[in-house]
Design an enzyme around this catalytic site. Structure first.
Site, mmCIF file in Angstrom:
data_model
loop_
_atom_site.group_PDB
_atom_site.id
_atom_site.type_symbol
_atom_site.label_atom_id
_atom_site.label_comp_id
_atom_site.label_asym_id
_atom_site.label_seq_id
_atom_site.Cartn_x
_atom_site.Cartn_y
_atom_site.Cartn_z
ATOM 1 N N GLN A 1 0.802 -1.221 0.000
ATOM 2 C CA GLN A 1 0.000 0.000 0.000
ATOM 3 C C GLN A 1 0.839 1.278 0.000
ATOM 4 O O GLN A 1 0.290 2.376 -0.025
ATOM 5 C CB GLN A 1 -0.943 0.007 1.210
ATOM 6 N N ASN A 2 2.151 1.135 0.022
ATOM 7 C CA ASN A 2 2.989 2.329 -0.074
ATOM 8 C C ASN A 2 2.925 2.856 -1.501
ATOM 9 O O ASN A 2 3.059 2.095 -2.464
ATOM 10 C CB ASN A 2 4.431 2.007 0.313
ATOM 11 N N ARG A 3 2.758 4.154 -1.651
ATOM 12 C CA ARG A 3 2.566 4.749 -2.982
ATOM 13 C C ARG A 3 3.856 5.130 -3.684
ATOM 14 O O ARG A 3 3.829 5.690 -4.777
ATOM 15 C CB ARG A 3 1.680 6.009 -2.872
ATOM 16 N N THR B 1 4.988 8.924 1.434
ATOM 17 C CA THR B 1 4.206 8.027 0.577
ATOM 18 C C THR B 1 3.663 6.827 1.356
ATOM 19 O O THR B 1 2.999 5.969 0.779
ATOM 20 C CB THR B 1 5.054 7.527 -0.604
#
Length: 201
Positions: free
Chosen positions: A38-40, A141
């Site tokens: 889920q890190n962008r 992020t």
């Protein structure tokens, strides 16, 4: 729990360095930067660089290196339970004096999140005064920074990377085009005693 960070992803052509704080539990388990699904970070960087998002980790690192962008963390070792920056204790900073001596082409440092900027400033007061490096504190992020959606992150990171001259130098090495030296950006370094903060709007 003792956390020991990852080695830097960098080469002699890198002109920009992006720093996290300390990799989260998932990243340390995988020994990969920004491994949490889920890190962008990786989707954002692929979009900003105009690249398709690679599926393999090694290709993601190569994508950044191909565009002269290095990765590391402000903290080299700490005690932490879980992945939150707020849980970091007994931190030790990485050796950026040695890194910047070994890779003198670095002209911009972007901090991925407030803890990264805070830790770097605490352990590198002399480096913060260097007139040839621009410093940018950017929104994280991380999925913990949920109020910043991907389009918001991209807009703010794009402003900083463009102002620092990074996005102007994203020619692929495969293109055989000449990479010019990073120009002097008078607005990139606002205060040499502190870290630049760009407005989100």
């Amino acid at each position: 729990m003792l956390c020991i960070g990852l080695s830097p992803s960098i080469d002699k052509d890198c002109r920009a360095l992006i720093l996290g704080s300390m990799p989260g539990v998932k990243s340390l388990e995988e020994q990969q930067y920004y491994a949490h699904p889920q890190n962008r970070f990786w989707p954002m960087m692929a979009d900003l660089l105009g690249e398709a998002l690679p599926s393999r980790y090694e290709e993601k690192l190569a994508m950044l290196l191909d565009h002269h962008i290095a990765l590391w963390d402000s903290i080299g070792q700490c005690e932490r339970e879980g992945s939150l920056d707020s849980a970091i204790r007994e931190e030790r900073g990485n050796d950026f004096t040695a890194l910047l001596q070994a890779y003198p082409a670095i002209r911009a440092i972007c901090f991925n999140g407030g803890k990264s900027a805070q830790a770097f400033r605490r352990h590198n007061k002399a480096l913060m005064r260097r007139p040839d490096i621009a410093f940018y504190a950017m929104p994280s992020t991380s999925p913990a920074n949920a109020r910043w959606r991907l389009p918001m992150l991209e807009e703010t990171w794009r402003k900083a990377l463009t102002e620092a001259g990074i996005l102007c130098y994203t020619e692929s090495k495969k293109s055989r085009r000449t990479i010019r030296p990073l120009p002097n950006h008078p607005h990139a370094i606002i205060d040499r005693r502190s870290i630049c903060h760009l407005p989100s709007g």
